[in-house]
Design a protein around this motif. Structure first.
Motif, PDB file in Angstrom:
ATOM      1  N   LYS A  47       6.306  21.515   3.586  1.00  0.00           N
ATOM      2  CA  LYS A  47       7.060  20.266   3.486  1.00  0.00           C
ATOM      3  C   LYS A  47       6.305  19.096   4.120  1.00  0.00           C
ATOM      4  CE  LYS A  47      11.783  18.556   4.234  1.00  0.00           C
ATOM      5  NZ  LYS A  47      11.515  17.425   5.130  1.00  0.00           N
ATOM      6  N   GLU A  48       5.654  19.339   5.252  1.00  0.00           N
ATOM      7  CA  GLU A  48       4.953  18.260   5.952  1.00  0.00           C
ATOM      8  C   GLU A  48       3.787  17.691   5.132  1.00  0.00           C
ATOM      9  OE1 GLU A  48       5.764  21.166   7.255  1.00  0.00           O
ATOM     10  OE2 GLU A  48       7.297  20.552   8.702  1.00  0.00           O
ATOM     11  N   GLU A  49       3.310  18.491   4.173  1.00  0.00           N
ATOM     12  CA  GLU A  49       2.196  18.023   3.350  1.00  0.00           C
ATOM     13  C   GLU A  49       2.606  16.806   2.515  1.00  0.00           C
ATOM     14  OE1 GLU A  49      -1.835  18.388   2.137  1.00  0.00           O
ATOM     15  OE2 GLU A  49      -0.688  19.200   3.813  1.00  0.00           O
ATOM     16  N   LEU A  50       3.885  16.738   2.138  1.00  0.00           N
ATOM     17  CA  LEU A  50       4.357  15.585   1.368  1.00  0.00           C
ATOM     18  C   LEU A  50       4.234  14.295   2.172  1.00  0.00           C
ATOM     19  CD1 LEU A  50       7.466  17.044  -0.480  1.00  0.00           C
ATOM     20  CD2 LEU A  50       5.419  16.099  -1.545  1.00  0.00           C
ATOM     21  N   ASP A  51       4.470  14.363   3.473  1.00  0.00           N
ATOM     22  CA  ASP A  51       4.310  13.168   4.313  1.00  0.00           C
ATOM     23  C   ASP A  51       2.862  12.688   4.274  1.00  0.00           C
ATOM     24  OD1 ASP A  51       6.987  13.347   5.108  1.00  0.00           O
ATOM     25  OD2 ASP A  51       6.495  14.688   6.773  1.00  0.00           O
ATOM     26  N   ARG A  52       1.945  13.647   4.329  1.00  0.00           N
ATOM     27  CA  ARG A  52       0.524  13.306   4.331  1.00  0.00           C
ATOM     28  C   ARG A  52       0.123  12.682   2.988  1.00  0.00           C
ATOM     29  NH1 ARG A  52      -0.443  17.794   6.190  1.00  0.00           N
ATOM     30  NH2 ARG A  52      -0.317  17.272   8.386  1.00  0.00           N
ATOM     31  N   ARG A  53       0.643  13.242   1.925  1.00  0.00           N
ATOM     32  CA  ARG A  53       0.312  12.727   0.595  1.00  0.00           C
ATOM     33  C   ARG A  53       0.964  11.366   0.369  1.00  0.00           C
ATOM     34  NH1 ARG A  53       0.457  18.531  -2.736  1.00  0.00           N
ATOM     35  NH2 ARG A  53      -1.334  19.360  -1.614  1.00  0.00           N
ATOM     36  N   GLN A  54       2.174  11.203   0.915  1.00  0.00           N
ATOM     37  CA  GLN A  54       2.854   9.920   0.797  1.00  0.00           C
ATOM     38  C   GLN A  54       2.051   8.820   1.495  1.00  0.00           C
ATOM     39  OE1 GLN A  54       5.624   9.415  -1.046  1.00  0.00           O
ATOM     40  NE2 GLN A  54       5.457   7.232  -0.637  1.00  0.00           N
ATOM     41  N   LEU A  55       1.413   9.166   2.581  1.00  0.00           N
ATOM     42  CA  LEU A  55       0.575   8.206   3.302  1.00  0.00           C
ATOM     43  C   LEU A  55      -0.560   7.721   2.405  1.00  0.00           C
ATOM     44  CD1 LEU A  55      -0.505   6.769   5.852  1.00  0.00           C
ATOM     45  CD2 LEU A  55      -1.682   8.889   6.458  1.00  0.00           C
ATOM     46  N   LEU A  56      -1.205   8.652   1.692  1.00  0.00           N
ATOM     47  CA  LEU A  56      -2.288   8.248   0.811  1.00  0.00           C
ATOM     48  C   LEU A  56      -1.762   7.358  -0.316  1.00  0.00           C
ATOM     49  CD1 LEU A  56      -5.279  10.386  -0.263  1.00  0.00           C
ATOM     50  CD2 LEU A  56      -4.166   8.967  -1.945  1.00  0.00           C
ATOM     51  N   TYR A  57      -0.618   7.744  -0.920  1.00  0.00           N
ATOM     52  CA  TYR A  57      -0.028   6.913  -1.975  1.00  0.00           C
ATOM     53  C   TYR A  57       0.265   5.504  -1.471  1.00  0.00           C
ATOM     54  CZ  TYR A  57       0.815  10.854  -5.200  1.00  0.00           C
ATOM     55  OH  TYR A  57       0.670  11.912  -6.075  1.00  0.00           O
ATOM     56  N   SER A  58       0.728   5.395  -0.217  1.00  0.00           N
ATOM     57  CA  SER A  58       1.116   4.092   0.330  1.00  0.00           C
ATOM     58  C   SER A  58      -0.073   3.155   0.521  1.00  0.00           C
ATOM     59  CB  SER A  58       1.856   4.278   1.662  1.00  0.00           C
ATOM     60  OG  SER A  58       0.952   4.693   2.676  1.00  0.00           O
ATOM     61  N   LEU A  59      -1.291   3.722   0.515  1.00  0.00           N
ATOM     62  CA  LEU A  59      -2.488   2.898   0.699  1.00  0.00           C
ATOM     63  C   LEU A  59      -3.057   2.378  -0.618  1.00  0.00           C
ATOM     64  CD1 LEU A  59      -4.336   5.049   3.388  1.00  0.00           C
ATOM     65  CD2 LEU A  59      -3.201   2.863   3.757  1.00  0.00           C
TER      66      LEU A  59
END
Length: 481
Positions: free
Chosen positions: A5-17
């Motif tokens: 589940k925590e991997e989605l937070d990491r991927r969301q960070l990349l999308y936000s950039l």
């Protein structure tokens, strides 16, 4: 691939950039919408009960995506209900309908892969009459049966006879050159992956878009998200991705195409992220937060420079991949096995496959695999018929991996496989041509995949018959036992 589940937070960070970077090069993207063709795919469960589904399906079905806060830089024409509809026709139909309705607000057009965007254009070619009818009347085609989708579209659709006339006028023309900018005149760029195997689609994208810039914004895979392109409006051939070191632990295996490989006595020497050298090629090795340990992704990268201390890489190619149309990846061993399985059908005709090669034909939409066969027919009076060779096409498709078969059956992203039978002696001519260009007669091997234009022309000039797969191969979302 294992994920947490925590991997989605990491991927969301990349999308936000992605959009802050893009906004440096294309201002005003908060003043309109993005027409993106996004889809979910089938999911299943492992024998142990874990959910198994494609990585993007996992993201689109997550709360990160479904309940994302309003962001003026990330407004899509497609409602969530259309993206999350599991039926590919209904999903594409409603996404295209919404894109047409918002045509003046669309500032960028995209899909995950270049092949997906071209599939959307082909869909418009086939369905513009029904779409314009829906726009004119403000009612939704009865082929769209998903209840939540019908309810959602009922709130969006309004009768617009003028727009319907425009769609009919543009789409009924024989010439579709520049159709993207004709229908969506404010489009500033295409947001699609056109690196690696997707580079084969660039000429077709240029034709339909009038040469719009193609932005490759990020580098990611099912295993892990890697980094982003800090110069997204550069030419596709110049794309370099900056690795984000917080996405995983990255190591690199020096790549030598002439190496015989590794042995127990000479294990690979891995290079850390900080020690890679400009100009050298490496195979990517990752250790992820979700549990992959020193996993070889199979991507070959070349170091092009550094952003501060973070290395930047150009994607060179996938290792060992011969054929790819969409997200499928077929290697030489798989192709060989498929040819062997199909050639068994020729035995009763006392016929065998002497030589073969292949290429991914992307001129058709969707693209499809083409296999060139040179046959040895020992009894001309009992040579294999067209029906038999069609069954050979199907037998090859049945031998392909599940990603290929899903693309054929569920996603309609790959067309029927084609076998082109060539005259006897064709592959000797191919060898003669290669030797005339400097190849060593002792070292020459028949290439199992071709894309060099003179070779393709030679092969096509020797074709005596063509045969297409007559049916869809077997595929279900359930895991094969």
């Amino acid at each position: 691939m294992p994920t947490i589940k925590e991997e989605l937070d990491r991927r969301q960070l990349l999308y936000s950039l992605l959009m802050p970077v893009m906004n440096l090069y294309v201002p005003g993207l908060d003043k309109g919408k993005g027409l993106y063709f996004l889809f979910v795919k089938s999911e299943t469960r492992t024998p142990g009960g874990l959910l198994a589904r494609p990585v993007l399906t996992s993201y689109y079905k997550s709360e990160h995506f479904k309940t994302r806060p309003y962001d003026p830089y990330n407004v899509y024409t497609s409602p969530n209900e259309a993206i999350l509809c599991p039926d590919s026709f209904q999903s594409m139909y409603t996404q295209m309908l919404c894109g047409l309705q918002d045509r003046h607000q669309v500032l960028r057009v995209g899909a995950v892969f270049a092949s997906g965007l071209l599939r959307a254009i082909r869909f418009l070619q086939l369905n513009w009459r029904q779409l314009s009818q829906d726009i004119e009347t403000g009612t939704l085609n009865q082929k769209v049966t998903d209840p939540s989708l019908r309810e959602c579209m009922g709130k969006i659709l309004k009768p617009d006879p003028e727009l319907a006339r425009f769609v009919r006028h543009e789409c009924s023309k024989e010439n579709w050159e520049g159709i993207i900018t004709r229908i969506w005149p404010n489009t500033k760029y295409l947001d699609v992956i056109v690196t690696g195997a997707m580079a084969q689609y660039i000429p077709t994208l240029d034709y339909y878009s009038g040469g719009l810039p193609k932005a490759c914004t990020m580098y990611a895979s099912s295993e892990c998200y890697f980094g982003l392109n800090l110069n997204p409006m550069c030419k596709p051939s110049e794309v370099s991705y900056t690795i984000m070191p917080n996405m995983a632990y990255f190591e690199f295996l020096p790549h030598d195409p002439n190496s015989a490989g590794f042995t127990r006595d000479s294990p690979p020497k891995l290079v850390d992220l900080v020690d890679v050298e400009i100009g050298k090629e490496y195979e990517l090795v990752i250790t992820t937060y979700a549990g992959l340990c020193r996993y070889r992704v199979g991507d070959i990268l070349r170091v092009t420079g550094f952003h501060n201390s973070a290395p930047q890489f150009h994607f060179v190619r996938r290792k060992n991949v011969l054929l790819s149309i969409d997200s499928d990846k077929t290697d030489e061993a798989e192709l060989q096995k498929a040819v062997e399985n199909a050639s068994r059908l020729l035995r009763e005709f006392n016929t065998s496959v002497v030589e073969y090669t292949s290429y991914a034909d992307t001129k058709t939409i969707p693209g499809h695999y083409v296999i060139y066969w040179e046959l040895l027919v020992k009894d001309a009076a009992n040579s294999p018929t067209d029906d038999v060779l069609k069954q050979c096409c199907l037998a090859m498709e049945e031998s392909m991996n599940s990603v290929y078969r899903q693309g054929r059956v569920a996603d309609n992203s790959i067309g029927p496989l084609e076998i082109r039978v060539v005259k006897n002696g064709t592959f000797e001519e191919l060898m003669d041509y290669a030797i005339s260009r400097g190849a060593s007669i002792n070292q020459y091997k028949v290439p199992r995949c071709v894309n060099f234009t003179p070779i393709m022309e030679l092969l096509d000039s020797r074709v005596v018959s063509t045969h297409f797969s007559p049916a869809l191969p077997h595929w279900t979302p359930e895991r094969r036992r």
